[in-house]
Design a protein around this motif. Sequence first.
Motif, PDB file in Angstrom:
ATOM      1  N   ILE A  35     -21.009   9.394 -34.558  1.00 22.61           N
ATOM      2  CA  ILE A  35     -21.702   9.426 -33.265  1.00 22.61           C
ATOM      3  C   ILE A  35     -22.358  10.781 -33.045  1.00 22.61           C
ATOM      4  CG2 ILE A  35     -21.332   9.411 -30.768  1.00 22.61           C
ATOM      5  CD1 ILE A  35     -19.236   7.234 -31.200  1.00 22.61           C
ATOM      6  N   THR A  36     -21.637  11.846 -33.343  1.00 18.34           N
ATOM      7  CA  THR A  36     -22.208  13.180 -33.142  1.00 18.34           C
ATOM      8  C   THR A  36     -23.359  13.444 -34.119  1.00 18.34           C
ATOM      9  OG1 THR A  36     -20.501  14.119 -34.592  1.00 18.34           O
ATOM     10  CG2 THR A  36     -20.057  14.119 -32.235  1.00 18.34           C
ATOM     11  N   ALA A  37     -23.229  12.913 -35.336  1.00 21.34           N
ATOM     12  CA  ALA A  37     -24.301  13.108 -36.317  1.00 21.34           C
ATOM     13  C   ALA A  37     -25.537  12.293 -35.975  1.00 21.34           C
ATOM     14  CB  ALA A  37     -23.808  12.740 -37.715  1.00 21.34           C
ATOM     15  N   SER A  38     -25.363  11.217 -35.227  1.00 18.88           N
ATOM     16  CA  SER A  38     -26.504  10.363 -34.890  1.00 18.88           C
ATOM     17  C   SER A  38     -27.442  11.022 -33.885  1.00 18.88           C
ATOM     18  CB  SER A  38     -26.006   9.032 -34.327  1.00 18.88           C
ATOM     19  OG  SER A  38     -25.407   9.219 -33.054  1.00 18.88           O
ATOM     20  N   GLY A  39     -26.936  12.044 -33.188  1.00 20.33           N
ATOM     21  CA  GLY A  39     -27.767  12.731 -32.212  1.00 20.33           C
ATOM     22  C   GLY A  39     -27.887  12.029 -30.882  1.00 20.33           C
ATOM     23  N   LEU A  42     -25.056  12.722 -25.316  1.00 16.49           N
ATOM     24  CA  LEU A  42     -23.736  12.552 -24.712  1.00 16.49           C
ATOM     25  C   LEU A  42     -23.690  13.035 -23.275  1.00 16.49           C
ATOM     26  CD1 LEU A  42     -21.374  13.572 -27.664  1.00 16.49           C
ATOM     27  CD2 LEU A  42     -22.088  11.295 -26.940  1.00 16.49           C
ATOM     28  N   GLY A  43     -24.816  13.455 -22.730  1.00 18.02           N
ATOM     29  CA  GLY A  43     -24.862  13.869 -21.343  1.00 18.02           C
ATOM     30  C   GLY A  43     -24.482  15.327 -21.173  1.00 18.02           C
ATOM     31  N   ALA A  44     -24.476  15.754 -19.931  1.00 14.25           N
ATOM     32  CA  ALA A  44     -24.262  17.177 -19.617  1.00 14.25           C
ATOM     33  C   ALA A  44     -22.801  17.562 -19.588  1.00 14.25           C
ATOM     34  CB  ALA A  44     -24.901  17.506 -18.270  1.00 14.25           C
ATOM     35  N   ARG A  45     -21.887  16.588 -19.607  1.00 15.42           N
ATOM     36  CA  ARG A  45     -20.484  16.924 -19.469  1.00 15.42           C
ATOM     37  C   ARG A  45     -19.799  17.217 -20.797  1.00 15.42           C
ATOM     38  NH1 ARG A  45     -18.005  13.184 -14.613  1.00 15.42           N
ATOM     39  NH2 ARG A  45     -19.243  14.112 -12.970  1.00 15.42           N
ATOM     40  N   SER A  46     -20.530  17.157 -21.863  1.00 12.09           N
ATOM     41  CA  SER A  46     -19.927  17.468 -23.148  1.00 12.09           C
ATOM     42  C   SER A  46     -21.034  17.861 -24.105  1.00 12.09           C
ATOM     43  CB  SER A  46     -19.146  16.254 -23.680  1.00 12.09           C
ATOM     44  OG  SER A  46     -18.472  16.580 -24.862  1.00 12.09           O
ATOM     45  N   ASP A  47     -20.668  18.187 -25.323  1.00 10.15           N
ATOM     46  CA  ASP A  47     -21.643  18.450 -26.358  1.00 10.15           C
ATOM     47  C   ASP A  47     -21.094  17.914 -27.669  1.00 10.15           C
ATOM     48  OD1 ASP A  47     -19.990  20.531 -27.644  1.00 10.15           O
ATOM     49  OD2 ASP A  47     -20.508  21.721 -25.879  1.00 10.15           O
ATOM     50  N   HIS A  48     -21.951  17.875 -28.663  1.00  8.45           N
ATOM     51  CA  HIS A  48     -21.569  17.247 -29.915  1.00  8.45           C
ATOM     52  C   HIS A  48     -20.480  18.027 -30.647  1.00  8.45           C
ATOM     53  CE1 HIS A  48     -25.406  15.321 -28.995  1.00  8.45           C
ATOM     54  NE2 HIS A  48     -25.067  14.360 -29.827  1.00  8.45           N
ATOM     55  N   ALA A  49     -20.399  19.326 -30.396  1.00  4.77           N
ATOM     56  CA  ALA A  49     -19.395  20.135 -31.088  1.00  4.77           C
ATOM     57  C   ALA A  49     -17.995  19.891 -30.550  1.00  4.77           C
ATOM     58  CB  ALA A  49     -19.747  21.621 -30.964  1.00  4.77           C
ATOM     59  N   ALA A  50     -17.895  19.332 -29.350  1.00  8.49           N
ATOM     60  CA  ALA A  50     -16.592  19.148 -28.726  1.00  8.49           C
ATOM     61  C   ALA A  50     -16.095  17.704 -28.764  1.00  8.49           C
ATOM     62  CB  ALA A  50     -16.647  19.617 -27.277  1.00  8.49           C
ATOM     63  N   MET A 343     -23.484   5.361 -22.774  1.00 12.48           N
ATOM     64  CA  MET A 343     -22.289   4.667 -22.309  1.00 12.48           C
ATOM     65  C   MET A 343     -21.501   4.063 -23.460  1.00 12.48           C
ATOM     66  SD  MET A 343     -23.294   2.860 -18.671  1.00 12.48           S
ATOM     67  CE  MET A 343     -24.673   1.926 -19.320  1.00 12.48           C
ATOM     68  N   LEU A 344     -22.192   3.436 -24.394  1.00  9.68           N
ATOM     69  CA  LEU A 344     -21.499   2.844 -25.546  1.00  9.68           C
ATOM     70  C   LEU A 344     -20.841   3.922 -26.392  1.00  9.68           C
ATOM     71  CD1 LEU A 344     -24.049   0.077 -26.640  1.00  9.68           C
ATOM     72  CD2 LEU A 344     -21.879  -0.222 -25.410  1.00  9.68           C
ATOM     73  N   ALA A 345     -21.542   5.055 -26.544  1.00  8.99           N
ATOM     74  CA  ALA A 345     -20.963   6.151 -27.323  1.00  8.99           C
ATOM     75  C   ALA A 345     -19.697   6.661 -26.671  1.00  8.99           C
ATOM     76  CB  ALA A 345     -21.979   7.277 -27.480  1.00  8.99           C
ATOM     77  N   TRP A 346     -19.733   6.869 -25.355  1.00  2.30           N
ATOM     78  CA  TRP A 346     -18.554   7.385 -24.679  1.00  2.30           C
ATOM     79  C   TRP A 346     -17.437   6.353 -24.587  1.00  2.30           C
ATOM     80  CZ3 TRP A 346     -16.773  11.839 -24.544  1.00  2.30           C
ATOM     81  CH2 TRP A 346     -17.592  12.961 -24.400  1.00  2.30           C
ATOM     82  N   LEU A 347     -17.779   5.087 -24.531  1.00  2.00           N
ATOM     83  CA  LEU A 347     -16.749   4.057 -24.551  1.00  2.00           C
ATOM     84  C   LEU A 347     -15.939   4.145 -25.839  1.00  2.00           C
ATOM     85  CD1 LEU A 347     -15.475   1.611 -23.180  1.00  2.00           C
ATOM     86  CD2 LEU A 347     -17.176   0.171 -24.312  1.00  2.00           C
ATOM     87  N   ALA A 348     -16.634   4.333 -26.958  1.00  2.00           N
ATOM     88  CA  ALA A 348     -15.939   4.493 -28.241  1.00  2.00           C
ATOM     89  C   ALA A 348     -15.161   5.797 -28.285  1.00  2.00           C
ATOM     90  CB  ALA A 348     -16.957   4.437 -29.387  1.00  2.00           C
ATOM     91  N   LEU A 349     -15.770   6.873 -27.777  1.00  2.00           N
ATOM     92  CA  LEU A 349     -15.098   8.166 -27.798  1.00  2.00           C
ATOM     93  C   LEU A 349     -13.871   8.188 -26.888  1.00  2.00           C
ATOM     94  CD1 LEU A 349     -18.201  10.552 -27.786  1.00  2.00           C
ATOM     95  CD2 LEU A 349     -16.702  10.005 -29.715  1.00  2.00           C
TER      96      LEU A 349
END
Length: 454
Positions: A35-39, A42-50, A343-349
Amino acid sequence: MPRRGTWGPATRAQAVDLGIWAVAAAAGLLLTALITASGVDLGARSDHAAAPFQQAWRTPAVAPAVLLPILVAVVTLLLAGRSAHLRWSALLVGSFAGSLGWSLALATAAGPGLAGGLRPPAAYLVAADAVGDDPLAYLASWTSQVSDLGPGLDGSGATAGGGGQLAGHPPGPVLLVWALDRLGVSGATALGLALTALTALSVPLVAIAVRSLCHETAARRAVPVLVLTPWALWAAASPHAVTVLPAAAALAVGVVGCEPGRRWRLLWALASGLLLGVTSLFDYPAVWLGVGVAAAYFVRRRPLMNVLTGLGALLPFWLFLAWGFSWSDGLAAARVDAGIATMLAWLALDVVVVLLAGGPVLVRALRRLRLTPGWPFLVGAAAAALFSLCAGLAWGGAELSWLPLAPWLAVAALAPRPRPDGPGDTIRAGDLPLVLVGAGAVVAVVLRMCLSST
């Protein structure tokens, strides 16, 4: 403890659950990497590194302080087998002490320094200073403040302070920090210790609720499961984590109050509702744990108690509104608008977060869902999680925002297999899953070493 003749099969069953969890966790981490590699945004409340957490990943840091949580876990596991011989009151005190010690040990291992992990997020300290001498005026202005603040803590969309996002929660945690400071709990470390102690008080309350709805044997065996949870990583020095205390108190009071033969039953129901109303000032989804109270009333055929609990929960809402704070407006301001992909990304995360923070014992709990008499707790937790998803509150930070739900997710792990023949069985409970609890403690220590403290 399991009988000598069944210890081998019980251990093998736990090994299977541990293997299932390990495979699922590995798959979850792989999914997170994809998910993070797909780019995907993820919105303003997180970033791909976290992702999937708000805390950033780091190279594992092994320091002498890491030995402290290991020592606490070993001592807790050694004492767990003797919990059956303790008086109930002593066990409750021990559960609080164990939970507090485990949270403090993990926080100490976070660094830098022994007190580094015991300081509340700076954003809460700044916000508490802004309350001044008029908390009611601050309460009335909360909605406009979070609307201006936006999705991040500092108004820029960035996550600051390392804690939960102020904009995503009601003003209760900030007002709690302000109140503790006015009571003389000054200094960041002292405040962190007080907040951690308040959060740890939830463990004996959960045990009381489990004892009432299940039975004492299950409650005794649940204590080490509740104490050595990886969720404790986010319980130390967090004003928002204190939400678990009024939420657990509301469920415990409601469940105990509807016991057969309990006097002043309607007053217990009213008190449970008032506690749910207090919970609503700390967290938006956690108030839906009240569905678990209603389910307990259903089990024990106490429909009238729902009315008193509902009225009790509304009283704080009306009081907040009279003081100028609209809960519904605050909820609307906290909601994050996100696209379908986000939303789908965060549902999985979020599933990955629950899997890692719940630890291997979560697999055992899932496999025994249909066997537990404590299913009303699970219904309440599911309702709260579903509300947070539908209201757009679950896109980042589930490790902290779902902390009030965490204790109830593990209740089913103590369900006996097979199910007792009759509802009057107050002795049988599932074997104490020491292997899974110990593995969960190891997971917590590993996460502590791999996640930054901010």
